[in-house]
Design a protein around this motif. Structure first.
Motif, PDB file in Angstrom:
ATOM      1  N   GLY A  91      26.054  72.011  41.421  1.00  0.00           N
ATOM      2  CA  GLY A  91      25.687  71.456  40.117  1.00  0.00           C
ATOM      3  C   GLY A  91      26.790  71.641  39.091  1.00  0.00           C
ATOM      4  O   GLY A  91      27.097  70.735  38.317  1.00  0.00           O
ATOM      5  N   HIS A 105      25.432  62.525  43.961  1.00  0.00           N
ATOM      6  CA  HIS A 105      24.454  61.478  43.638  1.00  0.00           C
ATOM      7  C   HIS A 105      23.998  60.747  44.899  1.00  0.00           C
ATOM      8  O   HIS A 105      22.794  60.533  45.101  1.00  0.00           O
ATOM      9  CB  HIS A 105      25.049  60.503  42.626  1.00  0.00           C
ATOM     10  CG  HIS A 105      24.120  59.415  42.224  1.00  0.00           C
ATOM     11  ND1 HIS A 105      23.011  59.642  41.427  1.00  0.00           N
ATOM     12  CD2 HIS A 105      24.112  58.092  42.518  1.00  0.00           C
ATOM     13  CE1 HIS A 105      22.363  58.507  41.256  1.00  0.00           C
ATOM     14  NE2 HIS A 105      23.013  57.547  41.897  1.00  0.00           N
ATOM     15  N   SER A 141      14.055  65.601  39.686  1.00  0.00           N
ATOM     16  CA  SER A 141      14.385  65.614  38.255  1.00  0.00           C
ATOM     17  C   SER A 141      14.277  67.005  37.660  1.00  0.00           C
ATOM     18  O   SER A 141      15.103  67.397  36.827  1.00  0.00           O
ATOM     19  CB  SER A 141      13.474  64.655  37.491  1.00  0.00           C
ATOM     20  OG  SER A 141      13.737  63.338  37.885  1.00  0.00           O
ATOM     21  N   GLN A 144      17.366  68.853  38.654  1.00  0.00           N
ATOM     22  CA  GLN A 144      18.516  68.386  37.873  1.00  0.00           C
ATOM     23  C   GLN A 144      18.458  68.911  36.436  1.00  0.00           C
ATOM     24  O   GLN A 144      19.477  69.340  35.888  1.00  0.00           O
ATOM     25  CB  GLN A 144      18.576  66.860  37.882  1.00  0.00           C
ATOM     26  CG  GLN A 144      18.959  66.301  39.230  1.00  0.00           C
ATOM     27  CD  GLN A 144      18.861  64.787  39.296  1.00  0.00           C
ATOM     28  OE1 GLN A 144      18.043  64.163  38.612  1.00  0.00           O
ATOM     29  NE2 GLN A 144      19.700  64.189  40.119  1.00  0.00           N
TER      30      GLN A 144
END
Length: 187
Positions: A91, A105, A141, A144
């Motif tokens: 990350g 991605h 999500s 992330q």
């Protein structure tokens, strides 16, 4: 792979050269190229192996365990510190490097498809398919969001304390998704 992750954590993608990986791993540059055609291939394989590890965690969970509970168990388990550290390293590097961001991605899109399929097998028969798709994409999500917030708040601190902060941030993010977003938390 361990050598590549160590170099990523220490100096980002720029530190991850074929020479540095080979030296750290205790092999020749030639041996490195016997296994990987490029340094990007090491990154791609590392991401895929990490996602396979996470997938195995889901698959091994008891059939009656709630999907979000599985994620919270990964986030809260000290035994999974190495896994969470790798997520944090990727990350961190993904935010700083467009090439890495693209690799991450694409891998996440593939893994999200896997997770959607897995969730579909775990929800009761007759459940609206949108629920399964929404739950799977919410998990991605939430992860992330945790990476972004952790990275900003700790300046990408990969020490044990930094990884503990990432663990807490991930658990909090999953909890927000579980509760919903009708009311913003205070504090």
């Amino acid at each position: 792979m361990d050598a590549a992750y160590a170099l990523l954590a220490e100096g980002g993608l720029e530190a991850m050269t074929a020479e540095s990986i080979a030296e750290r791993a205790g092999v020749s540059r030639r041996t490195f190229f016997n296994y990987f055609p490029t340094t990007e291939a090491v990154l791609v394989r590392g991401v895929r192996e990490l996602l396979d590890q996470i997938s195995a965690f889901f698959v091994a969970a008891p059939a009656d365990e709630a999907i979000l509970d599985i994620v919270l168990r990964v986030a809260s388990s000290p035994a999974e510190e190495a896994l969470l550290r790798r997520v944090a390293v990727l990350g961190t590097v993904g935010k700083a490097n467009p090439q890495t961001k693209g690799v991450l991605h694409m891998a996440m899109l593939d893994w999200t498809e896997w997770l959607i399929g897995f969730v579909r097998t775990r929800v009761p028969q007759g459940t609206d398919d949108l629920y399964a798709v929404s739950l799977a994409t919410a998990i991605v999500s939430a992860a992330q969001a945790a990476i972004i917030r952790w990275s900003e708040s700790t300046d990408n601190n990969l020490s044990p304390a930094g990884i503990a902060a990432f663990r807490t941030t991930l658990a909090t993010s999953i909890t927000y998704f579980r509760r919903g977003f009708d009311a913003a938390p205070i504090g």
